[in-house]
Design a protein around this motif. Structure first.
Motif, short mmCIF file in Angstrom:
data_model
loop_
_atom_site.label_atom_id
_atom_site.label_comp_id
_atom_site.label_asym_id
_atom_site.label_seq_id
_atom_site.Cartn_x
_atom_site.Cartn_y
_atom_site.Cartn_z
N ARG A 203 0.90 -0.89 0.25
CA ARG A 203 0.36 -0.11 -0.08
C ARG A 203 1.07 1.55 -0.24
NH1 ARG A 203 -4.37 -0.46 5.19
NH2 ARG A 203 -2.31 -1.16 6.11
N ASP A 204 1.63 1.51 0.26
CA ASP A 204 3.10 2.23 0.16
C ASP A 204 4.28 2.37 -0.29
OD1 ASP A 204 3.31 4.87 0.68
OD2 ASP A 204 4.04 4.85 2.82
N ILE A 205 4.06 1.55 -1.44
CA ILE A 205 5.51 2.15 -2.36
C ILE A 205 5.58 2.49 -3.18
CG2 ILE A 205 6.32 0.37 -4.28
CD1 ILE A 205 4.95 -2.20 -4.00
N LYS A 206 6.77 3.79 -2.78
CA LYS A 206 7.64 4.58 -3.50
C LYS A 206 8.95 4.68 -3.25
CE LYS A 206 6.49 6.68 1.31
NZ LYS A 206 6.16 8.29 1.67
N PRO A 207 9.93 5.57 -3.77
CA PRO A 207 11.16 5.19 -3.49
C PRO A 207 12.10 5.93 -2.43
CG PRO A 207 10.33 7.06 -5.25
CD PRO A 207 9.88 6.29 -4.62
N GLY B 26 0.81 10.31 -5.63
CA GLY B 26 1.58 9.75 -6.64
C GLY B 26 1.21 8.55 -7.19
N TYR B 27 1.54 8.11 -5.72
CA TYR B 27 2.21 6.42 -6.32
C TYR B 27 0.61 6.06 -5.24
CZ TYR B 27 6.54 8.56 -6.24
OH TYR B 27 7.81 9.01 -6.04
N MET B 28 -0.41 6.39 -5.41
CA MET B 28 -1.75 5.42 -5.01
C MET B 28 -2.30 5.59 -6.67
SD MET B 28 -2.84 6.90 -1.72
CE MET B 28 -2.85 7.99 -1.28
N ALA B 29 -2.96 4.63 -6.62
CA ALA B 29 -4.11 4.14 -7.64
C ALA B 29 -5.73 4.84 -7.21
CB ALA B 29 -4.01 2.41 -7.69
N ASP C 83 -0.46 -1.97 -5.86
CA ASP C 83 1.08 -2.31 -6.03
C ASP C 83 2.03 -2.52 -6.67
OD1 ASP C 83 0.68 -2.37 -2.84
OD2 ASP C 83 1.19 -4.16 -2.59
N ILE C 84 1.13 -2.95 -7.93
CA ILE C 84 1.85 -2.64 -9.36
C ILE C 84 1.97 -1.23 -9.95
CG2 ILE C 84 1.51 -3.74 -11.64
CD1 ILE C 84 2.29 -5.48 -9.11
N TYR C 85 0.57 0.04 -9.83
CA TYR C 85 0.17 0.48 -9.66
C TYR C 85 1.92 1.53 -9.19
CZ TYR C 85 -1.43 5.33 -10.80
OH TYR C 85 -2.18 6.62 -11.26
N ALA C 86 2.08 1.06 -8.21
CA ALA C 86 3.12 2.10 -7.59
C ALA C 86 4.28 2.11 -8.08
CB ALA C 86 2.90 1.78 -6.18
N VAL C 87 4.73 0.41 -8.28
CA VAL C 87 5.83 0.34 -8.82
C VAL C 87 6.19 0.60 -10.23
CG1 VAL C 87 7.12 -1.82 -9.69
CG2 VAL C 87 6.15 -1.73 -7.90
N GLY C 88 4.96 0.72 -11.17
CA GLY C 88 5.11 1.66 -12.57
C GLY C 88 5.04 2.86 -12.47
N ILE C 89 4.94 3.35 -12.22
CA ILE C 89 4.43 5.52 -11.78
C ILE C 89 5.89 5.15 -11.23
CG2 ILE C 89 4.87 7.14 -9.80
CD1 ILE C 89 2.58 6.86 -12.30
N ALA D 64 11.33 6.84 -13.16
CA ALA D 64 13.10 6.90 -13.28
C ALA D 64 13.24 6.83 -14.89
CB ALA D 64 13.11 5.31 -13.70
N VAL D 65 12.61 6.83 -15.61
CA VAL D 65 13.09 6.97 -17.11
C VAL D 65 12.34 7.69 -17.87
CG1 VAL D 65 12.39 4.40 -17.98
CG2 VAL D 65 10.65 5.93 -18.08
N THR D 66 11.30 9.23 -17.02
CA THR D 66 10.96 10.94 -17.88
C THR D 66 11.95 11.28 -16.69
OG1 THR D 66 9.35 10.82 -16.07
CG2 THR D 66 8.46 9.70 -18.21
N GLY D 67 12.04 11.64 -15.64
CA GLY D 67 13.63 12.43 -14.91
C GLY D 67 12.18 13.03 -14.12
N LEU D 68 10.75 12.61 -13.86
CA LEU D 68 9.17 13.50 -14.14
C LEU D 68 8.91 12.77 -12.22
CD1 LEU D 68 7.42 14.70 -16.57
CD2 LEU D 68 9.35 16.11 -15.24
N GLN D 69 8.93 13.47 -11.73
CA GLN D 69 8.33 12.99 -10.28
C GLN D 69 6.34 12.84 -10.93
OE1 GLN D 69 9.12 12.90 -6.83
NE2 GLN D 69 11.80 13.94 -8.34
N PRO D 70 5.98 12.38 -9.54
CA PRO D 70 4.88 11.38 -10.11
C PRO D 70 3.48 12.92 -10.15
CG PRO D 70 5.86 10.04 -8.65
CD PRO D 70 6.18 11.34 -8.61
N SER D 71 3.55 14.13 -9.76
CA SER D 71 3.03 15.00 -10.02
C SER D 71 3.24 15.79 -10.93
CB SER D 71 3.18 15.48 -8.52
OG SER D 71 4.72 16.78 -8.62
#
Length: 685
Positions: free
Chosen positions: A138-142, A186-189, A202-208, A213-220
């Motif tokens: 429920r709270d996967i983030k960097p 930002g990481y919550m579906a 959880d898969i959503y959070a990992v995908g975000i 990582a590939v865009t260099g942008l924050q979820p927001s």
């Protein structure tokens, strides 16, 4: 709190952070030699009346038990203690020394897709274990991923136990209510924001995280499509279409369209590896010496090279033989030469290609693994490895559990047998049906079995105990086929009575009945696409495609000159395979109904008749191999190259018609069931 000693042993030395849910501290364990550091999480219930405290205490104990079980994994902090003191609750966990992964993802820095794929793979391997314990993080983030200093491996922290317990309050009736939105913006579906998290949340959070990582942008900073609510990001990154498709699937707005578990996401990642596999002669294995692990910088630089240096890089941390064996066991197969190491004078046998495979191999240390053989790689060598007897009459259907540990088979002897595939022993025989058992299906979570029978009923069973949960009545003819949706919520049945029925699997409630001229010949088989959007049914000569959610008929297509006996849908929900007594298997575009290829399983005998009809069909997990099973004078299984239509291999061994085929989730094993009453297992040597 600084300087305070809890439970007579844990002295607080530093405040690490906290908020409305509780506080987190660094502490020294005064009862162990060297006073090792540990993490103490403090929970203060918002109310201290006896009722609230009792609820909090019960939930706290329950969550502690879960954390203790999870801590058995090497990449999850161990729970060292949990206790109550002065009406406050405390968790004591292993301290992980290292840096947060968020330091590896600075704004504006775009990581190479090979490094991102390796990062996702490492996180998903941990998450796979978590999901297997029926736990949603429920709270996967960097900031909840720590790059462990001692070995450079990622550790997943903060399972939200304190958050869950601390949000308990007593409702007016004395029952508890739970704050719904646990997680990080930002990481919550979307469904998690609504208080209904699922494994795919959880898969959503990992995908975000991967998109970050590939865009260099924050979820927001990631925009959304105003019409679909899907994240728009591809124009902001330099990645291959395959990687982009995987990330998009991980972050679909509709949770039903995502990978439902970490295992599914891992399988998709592993299919990316289309580069030549490679390894070095493992001199260390032969001599008993052990390999060393590179630093993060080293494996990143190696991944960008076309060849690997022949000289041994500096040793960083020696792996134990035990950990090497454990790593081998995490892959579906155990090749004899899975891992290799750099040794002085160790010859390079195969050139190392840059790409995703390199990143995967190097992300787990200076070991290199050979990609587990898929059917496509080894189809020409597939052979019979085992025959499983047990039924007193012909087998009509087989189903595998998602972990490939349990096999269920339905038979004309009116029974269902549940078998442990490791021991090959029959665990249960289910005999409540009073007619032929035509079809069996296992839910994606491996907990539920459904069966359809000539007694015109569907039965739903607890797969773990063999207990009959409920009987579904409503059909007025033999139930030829049952299927369960990927989210485990929907059961579909097809019958001789010319109807398809859609049921709520959890309650047994009939949702709708599909009937019409399109089904005038009865329904021989049904299948649900993995994305949960499409239901396909074969009504003897035609294939009908329905919207599973609305019940709307989307299209009808066909091309067999005799009845359609069986259908199967590819894992990417794009292709449908069908078989027929006309001696062929066919491949269709599921979206358009376009015929893609015809596979002539049967041949013409001298008298002009066919050597046998085709009654079973299956598609390999990677969508590259079609497997068909026949009867008549053949009773063979044939493996076809989906792309070219080429016949790869013919398997002989059954003495009667093959009515059931299944392929293991890892694509390594074929299971076949026949009217000869046996199940055969086929693998590469």
């Amino acid at each position: 709190m600084l300087g305070k000693t809890l439970s007579g042993r844990y002295q607080i030395v530093k405040h690490l952070g906290g908020g409305g849910f509780g506080q987190t501290y660094l502490a020294e364990d005064k009862q162990l030699p060297g006073n090792p550091l540990c993490v103490v999480k403090q929970l203060k219930p918002k109310a201290t009346d006896p009722g609230t405290l009792e609820v909090a205490r019960r939930l706290f104990d329950r969550e502690a038990q879960v954390l203790y079980k999870l801590g058995k994994h090497d990449r999850i902090p161990q729970l060292l203690a949990h206790f109550e003191e002065e009406q406050e609750f405390y968790l004591v966990q292993e301290f992980i020394e290292g840096d947060e992964v968020k330091q590896e993802l600075p704004i504006g820095k775009q990581l190479p897709e090979t490094e991102v794929a390796a990062l996702l793979h490492e996180i998903l391997k941990i998450l796979e274990f978590v999901h297997q314990q029926d736990v949603i993080h429920r709270d996967i983030k960097p900031s909840n991923l720590i790059r462990r200093k001692q070995d450079g491996k990622i550790v997943l922290i903060d399972f939200g136990a304190v958050k869950q317990v601390s949000t308990q309050a007593l409702a007016s009736e004395g029952e508890t209510t739970l704050t719904i939105a646990i997680g990080s913006p930002g990481y919550m579906a979307n469904e998690q924001l609504g208080g209904k998290p699922r494994f795919s949340s959880d898969i959503y959070a990992v995908g975000i995280l991967g998109i970050q990582a590939v865009t260099g942008l924050q979820p927001s900073q990631l925009p959304e499509d105003t019409q679909t609510c899907e994240i728009v990001w591809r124009d902001k990154a330099q990645v291959s279409r395959q990687v982009a498709d995987i990330l998009d699937t991980m972050v679909r707005y509709d949770f039903r369209q995502r990978y439902q578990t970490a295992t599914e996401a891992l399988e998709a990642l592993q299919q990316l590896n289309e580069l030549p596999t490679r390894h070095i002669i493992p001199d260390a294995i032969a001599t008993g010496t052990l390999p060393t692990s590179p630093t993060r910088q080293q494996y990143t630089s190696f991944a960008s090279q076309d060849t690997l240096p022949t000289e041994q890089p500096p040793a960083i941390a020696t792996e134990t033989l035990q950990s090497s064996k454990a790593l081998i066991s995490t892959y579906p197969r155990k090749p004899e030469t899975v891992f290799s190491t750099f040794q002085n004078k160790a010859p390079l046998l195969i050139k190392i290609g840059a790409g995703f495979a390199t990143a995967l191999a190097l992300s787990v240390g200076i070991y290199f693994f050979q990609k587990p053989n898929s059917l496509e790689d080894t189809a020409q060598k597939v052979a019979l490895v085992n025959t499983l007897p047990g039924h007193a009459a012909g087998i009509t259907s087989i189903a595998l559990s998602p972990d490939d540990k349990i096999l269920a088979s339905g038979s004309l002897d009116q029974t269902i047998k549940i078998r442990n595939l490791r021991t090959k022993e029959i665990i249960y025989t289910l005999s409540e049906h009073t007619g032929y058992v035509y079809s069996v299906a296992i839910s994606p979570d491996g907990q539920t079995l459904a069966s359809g029978s000539a007694d015109q009923t569907i039965k739903v069973w607890n797969l773990k105990t063999g207990k009959l949960l409920r009987t579904l009545s409503g059909h007025t003819g033999d139930v030829y086929s049952v299927a369960i949706s990927r989210d485990g919520q929907t059961l579909v049945s097809g019958s001789k009575d010319k109807t398809i029925k859609v049921w709520n699997l959890k309650t047994g409630e009939l949702v709708r009945t599909l009937i019409g001229t399109q089904l005038e010949e009865g329904v021989s088989d049904v299948a649900i696409s993995p994305d949960g959007q499409t239901l396909s049914g074969s009504n003897i000569y035609d294939i009908n495609v329905w919207n599973l959610v609305t019940g709307e008929l989307r299209r009808t297509f066909g091309g067999h000159i005799e009845a359609v006996s069986a259908i199967a849908i590819s894992r990417d929900s794009k292709i449908l395979a069908s078989s027929s007594p006309d001696g062929t298997a066919k491949l269709w575009n599921l979206e358009t109904g376009e015929l893609l290829n015809t596979f002539p399983h049967a041949s013409r005998l001298p008298n002009g008749s066919l050597s046998g009809g085709v009654y079973a069909v299956a598609i390999s997990p990677n969508g590259r191999i079609l497997v068909s099973g026949s009867g008549g004078n053949e009773n063979t299984i044939k493996l076809w190259n989906v792309r070219t239509g080429e016949l790869i291999r013919t398997l002989e061994g059954h003495s009667k018609t093959i009515f059931a085929l299944a392929i293991s989730p890892n694509g390594q094993t074929i299971y076949s069931g026949s009217l000869d009453g046996t199940i055969k297992i086929w693998q590469s040597p």
